[in-house]
Design a protein around this motif. Sequence first.
Motif, PDB file in Angstrom:
ATOM      1  N   LEU A  55       0.768  -1.246   0.014  1.00  0.00           N
ATOM      2  CA  LEU A  55       0.206   0.037  -0.034  1.00  0.00           C
ATOM      3  C   LEU A  55       0.709   1.397  -0.149  1.00  0.00           C
ATOM      4  CD1 LEU A  55      -2.937  -0.866   2.431  1.00  0.00           C
ATOM      5  CD2 LEU A  55      -3.207  -0.462   0.186  1.00  0.00           C
ATOM      6  N   GLY A  56       2.062   1.200   0.602  1.00  0.00           N
ATOM      7  CA  GLY A  56       2.927   2.175   0.523  1.00  0.00           C
ATOM      8  C   GLY A  56       3.257   2.723  -0.884  1.00  0.00           C
ATOM      9  N   PHE A  57       3.226   1.835  -2.040  1.00  0.00           N
ATOM     10  CA  PHE A  57       3.547   1.924  -3.249  1.00  0.00           C
ATOM     11  C   PHE A  57       1.900   2.099  -4.255  1.00  0.00           C
ATOM     12  CE2 PHE A  57       7.272  -0.367  -1.770  1.00  0.00           C
ATOM     13  CZ  PHE A  57       8.122   0.876  -1.519  1.00  0.00           C
ATOM     14  N   GLY A  58       1.274   2.867  -3.344  1.00  0.00           N
ATOM     15  CA  GLY A  58      -0.225   2.755  -4.066  1.00  0.00           C
ATOM     16  C   GLY A  58      -0.497   3.199  -5.465  1.00  0.00           C
ATOM     17  N   ARG A  59       0.416   3.925  -5.891  1.00  0.00           N
ATOM     18  CA  ARG A  59       0.086   4.884  -7.331  1.00  0.00           C
ATOM     19  C   ARG A  59      -0.147   3.648  -8.432  1.00  0.00           C
ATOM     20  NH1 ARG A  59      -2.032   8.913  -7.524  1.00  0.00           N
ATOM     21  NH2 ARG A  59      -0.528   9.855  -6.180  1.00  0.00           N
ATOM     22  N   LYS A  60       0.475   2.776  -8.204  1.00  0.00           N
ATOM     23  CA  LYS A  60       0.114   1.611  -9.173  1.00  0.00           C
ATOM     24  C   LYS A  60      -1.156   0.831  -9.058  1.00  0.00           C
ATOM     25  CE  LYS A  60       3.813  -0.922  -8.323  1.00  0.00           C
ATOM     26  NZ  LYS A  60       5.018  -2.045  -8.330  1.00  0.00           N
ATOM     27  N   LEU A  61      -1.543   0.683  -7.875  1.00  0.00           N
ATOM     28  CA  LEU A  61      -2.815   0.228  -7.619  1.00  0.00           C
ATOM     29  C   LEU A  61      -3.915   1.051  -7.983  1.00  0.00           C
ATOM     30  CD1 LEU A  61      -2.032  -1.088  -3.743  1.00  0.00           C
ATOM     31  CD2 LEU A  61      -2.347  -2.489  -6.093  1.00  0.00           C
ATOM     32  N   GLU A  62      -3.735   2.348  -7.969  1.00  0.00           N
ATOM     33  CA  GLU A  62      -4.625   3.346  -8.202  1.00  0.00           C
ATOM     34  C   GLU A  62      -4.625   3.211  -9.862  1.00  0.00           C
ATOM     35  OE1 GLU A  62      -5.416   8.055  -7.696  1.00  0.00           O
ATOM     36  OE2 GLU A  62      -3.563   7.534  -8.251  1.00  0.00           O
ATOM     37  N   ARG A  63      -3.756   3.134 -10.562  1.00  0.00           N
ATOM     38  CA  ARG A  63      -3.764   2.879 -12.007  1.00  0.00           C
ATOM     39  C   ARG A  63      -4.494   1.542 -12.430  1.00  0.00           C
ATOM     40  NH1 ARG A  63       0.219   6.283 -14.269  1.00  0.00           N
ATOM     41  NH2 ARG A  63      -0.356   8.496 -13.707  1.00  0.00           N
ATOM     42  N   MET A  64      -4.343   0.572 -11.728  1.00  0.00           N
ATOM     43  CA  MET A  64      -4.766  -0.649 -12.039  1.00  0.00           C
ATOM     44  C   MET A  64      -6.342  -0.464 -11.685  1.00  0.00           C
ATOM     45  SD  MET A  64      -1.890  -3.520 -11.346  1.00  0.00           S
ATOM     46  CE  MET A  64      -1.495  -3.165  -9.622  1.00  0.00           C
ATOM     47  N   LEU A 298      11.165   3.648   2.699  1.00  0.00           N
ATOM     48  CA  LEU A 298      10.357   3.880   1.708  1.00  0.00           C
ATOM     49  C   LEU A 298       8.653   3.493   1.599  1.00  0.00           C
ATOM     50  CD1 LEU A 298      12.945   2.884  -1.352  1.00  0.00           C
ATOM     51  CD2 LEU A 298      12.180   5.217  -0.683  1.00  0.00           C
ATOM     52  N   ALA A 299       8.508   2.488   2.191  1.00  0.00           N
ATOM     53  CA  ALA A 299       7.139   2.049   2.310  1.00  0.00           C
ATOM     54  C   ALA A 299       6.313   2.870   3.072  1.00  0.00           C
ATOM     55  CB  ALA A 299       7.060   0.418   2.633  1.00  0.00           C
ATOM     56  N   ARG A 300       7.030   3.124   4.251  1.00  0.00           N
ATOM     57  CA  ARG A 300       6.518   3.931   5.405  1.00  0.00           C
ATOM     58  C   ARG A 300       6.138   5.439   4.681  1.00  0.00           C
ATOM     59  NH1 ARG A 300       7.139   1.958  10.656  1.00  0.00           N
ATOM     60  NH2 ARG A 300       7.732   3.748  11.739  1.00  0.00           N
ATOM     61  N   ARG A 301       7.049   5.775   4.099  1.00  0.00           N
ATOM     62  CA  ARG A 301       6.865   7.324   3.597  1.00  0.00           C
ATOM     63  C   ARG A 301       5.778   7.404   2.344  1.00  0.00           C
ATOM     64  NH1 ARG A 301      11.790   9.940   0.199  1.00  0.00           N
ATOM     65  NH2 ARG A 301      11.273   8.286  -1.343  1.00  0.00           N
ATOM     66  N   GLY A 302       6.058   6.158   1.694  1.00  0.00           N
ATOM     67  CA  GLY A 302       4.740   6.091   0.610  1.00  0.00           C
ATOM     68  C   GLY A 302       3.467   5.899   1.243  1.00  0.00           C
ATOM     69  N   LEU A 303       3.435   5.240   2.330  1.00  0.00           N
ATOM     70  CA  LEU A 303       1.919   4.886   3.012  1.00  0.00           C
ATOM     71  C   LEU A 303       1.453   6.245   3.602  1.00  0.00           C
ATOM     72  CD1 LEU A 303       0.161   2.862   3.673  1.00  0.00           C
ATOM     73  CD2 LEU A 303       1.179   2.271   5.837  1.00  0.00           C
ATOM     74  N   ARG A 304       2.460   6.913   4.317  1.00  0.00           N
ATOM     75  CA  ARG A 304       2.007   8.316   4.794  1.00  0.00           C
ATOM     76  C   ARG A 304       1.513   9.073   3.683  1.00  0.00           C
ATOM     77  NH1 ARG A 304       6.736   7.759   7.929  1.00  0.00           N
ATOM     78  NH2 ARG A 304       7.753   9.182   6.841  1.00  0.00           N
ATOM     79  N   LYS A 305       2.215   9.287   2.582  1.00  0.00           N
ATOM     80  CA  LYS A 305       1.632  10.138   1.469  1.00  0.00           C
ATOM     81  C   LYS A 305       0.383   9.561   0.869  1.00  0.00           C
ATOM     82  CE  LYS A 305       3.303  11.835  -3.056  1.00  0.00           C
ATOM     83  NZ  LYS A 305       4.369  11.928  -4.210  1.00  0.00           N
ATOM     84  N   ALA A 306       0.278   8.273   0.822  1.00  0.00           N
ATOM     85  CA  ALA A 306      -1.219   7.740   0.331  1.00  0.00           C
ATOM     86  C   ALA A 306      -2.231   8.099   1.377  1.00  0.00           C
ATOM     87  CB  ALA A 306      -1.056   6.309   0.038  1.00  0.00           C
ATOM     88  N   GLN A 307      -1.936   8.104   2.493  1.00  0.00           N
ATOM     89  CA  GLN A 307      -2.998   8.488   3.639  1.00  0.00           C
ATOM     90  C   GLN A 307      -3.275   9.748   3.232  1.00  0.00           C
ATOM     91  OE1 GLN A 307      -0.926   6.821   7.110  1.00  0.00           O
ATOM     92  NE2 GLN A 307      -2.112   4.935   7.013  1.00  0.00           N
ATOM     93  N   ASP A 313      -8.275   5.544   1.142  1.00  0.00           N
ATOM     94  CA  ASP A 313      -9.632   5.552   0.995  1.00  0.00           C
ATOM     95  C   ASP A 313     -10.522   5.411  -0.275  1.00  0.00           C
ATOM     96  OD1 ASP A 313      -9.548   6.204   3.851  1.00  0.00           O
ATOM     97  OD2 ASP A 313      -9.721   8.219   3.538  1.00  0.00           O
ATOM     98  N   ALA A 314      -9.519   5.974  -1.258  1.00  0.00           N
ATOM     99  CA  ALA A 314     -10.055   5.626  -2.586  1.00  0.00           C
ATOM    100  C   ALA A 314     -10.066   4.167  -3.250  1.00  0.00           C
ATOM    101  CB  ALA A 314      -9.489   6.634  -3.786  1.00  0.00           C
ATOM    102  N   LEU A 315      -8.833   3.490  -2.743  1.00  0.00           N
ATOM    103  CA  LEU A 315      -8.708   2.159  -2.979  1.00  0.00           C
ATOM    104  C   LEU A 315      -9.750   1.247  -2.309  1.00  0.00           C
ATOM    105  CD1 LEU A 315      -4.731   2.094  -2.944  1.00  0.00           C
ATOM    106  CD2 LEU A 315      -6.264   1.923  -4.891  1.00  0.00           C
ATOM    107  N   ARG A 316     -10.007   1.542  -1.153  1.00  0.00           N
ATOM    108  CA  ARG A 316     -10.895   0.785  -0.398  1.00  0.00           C
ATOM    109  C   ARG A 316     -12.418   1.225  -0.886  1.00  0.00           C
ATOM    110  NH1 ARG A 316      -7.473   2.619   4.087  1.00  0.00           N
ATOM    111  NH2 ARG A 316      -6.368   0.879   4.867  1.00  0.00           N
TER     112      ARG A 316
END
Length: 316
Positions: A55-64, A298-307, A313-316
């Motif tokens: 989830l910390g690298f959520g941009r690819k999930l958003e695109r998918m 990197l994962a923690r930073r990415g997760l904070r940014k995604a939150q 919330d958008a992915l859920r």
Amino acid sequence: MTVVTWPDEVDEVLGGDLTCALAYLTPAGGAVVSAVAPIGLRDRERGTVGFTTSLGFGRKLERMKRNPQVALAFHSRKHGLGDFSNARYVLVQGTATFDVTPDRATMEDIGARVVPFMGPPKQGRFWDRWLSAYYADRVVVTVAVHRIVVWPDLETTGAPEVFGEPLPTGSAPSQKPPAGGTAPRVEVDKAAATADRLPFRLLSYRQADGYPTIVPVDISGSGPAGLSLAIAAGAPGGGRRAGLLAHDYRPKLIGLESRQHTGWLEADGETGTYAPHTASGFAAPPNKTLLLLANGFLARRGLRKAQKEGLLDALR
């Protein structure tokens, strides 16, 4: 939809490769390609192949989630668990789904599957906390297979065999050029030197039926127009938005390097010119402790940014 299945020699590749390339599509019709760890996730009875991400690298999930059409290229037996002499290049195309809140049993199964490929994870009070964003927040992506294309060699020089839906018979028309023009926007010679130094180079673009495809390429030169590519599998003529990945990795993925580009491809069969527009990448140290420290950060930073951006919330 008919379940797509595949023979034993293909299943061995899907079950044994340490890494594979993932391609997904952008809203503008371009393709992004990156390396992921499939850890042997596949189910022939259901016709699915999978991989995990964070989830910390959520941009690819958003695109998918926006466009679930994806491709996975199993392009190397290096450091894998299967038969190294099985030189097939396996391209999987299908529709991706994922659950951002997997249950505990699913994550325990993933943890067990990881060990043969990457060794046991570090454990303890510090590591459990530090890697929580990387391990505990893993997402399983399942790809319902639409088609599997298998070349007899990793260079894709032979005729491919297709399982599932036949390949589209026509080529997609040229895409509309970007508003900013098609010329390179990053230093071409530097991009060419880096890509040529790394042994695995993969090109991705959207094909006529809307799915991305991924094919290996060689860098045959560079100039003001971009990188000169040799494309053994061939590419449709005209211009299109495309992604380029060059990478390498060591055993258990302890030590890896990746360079990604998005840009514009002008192709004509087995040759093409690629104008890179963006560049990103990383080099991870060949030391497990340092690598896990970096992964956790990197994962923690990415997760904070995604939150913060509301992505979770958008992915859920």
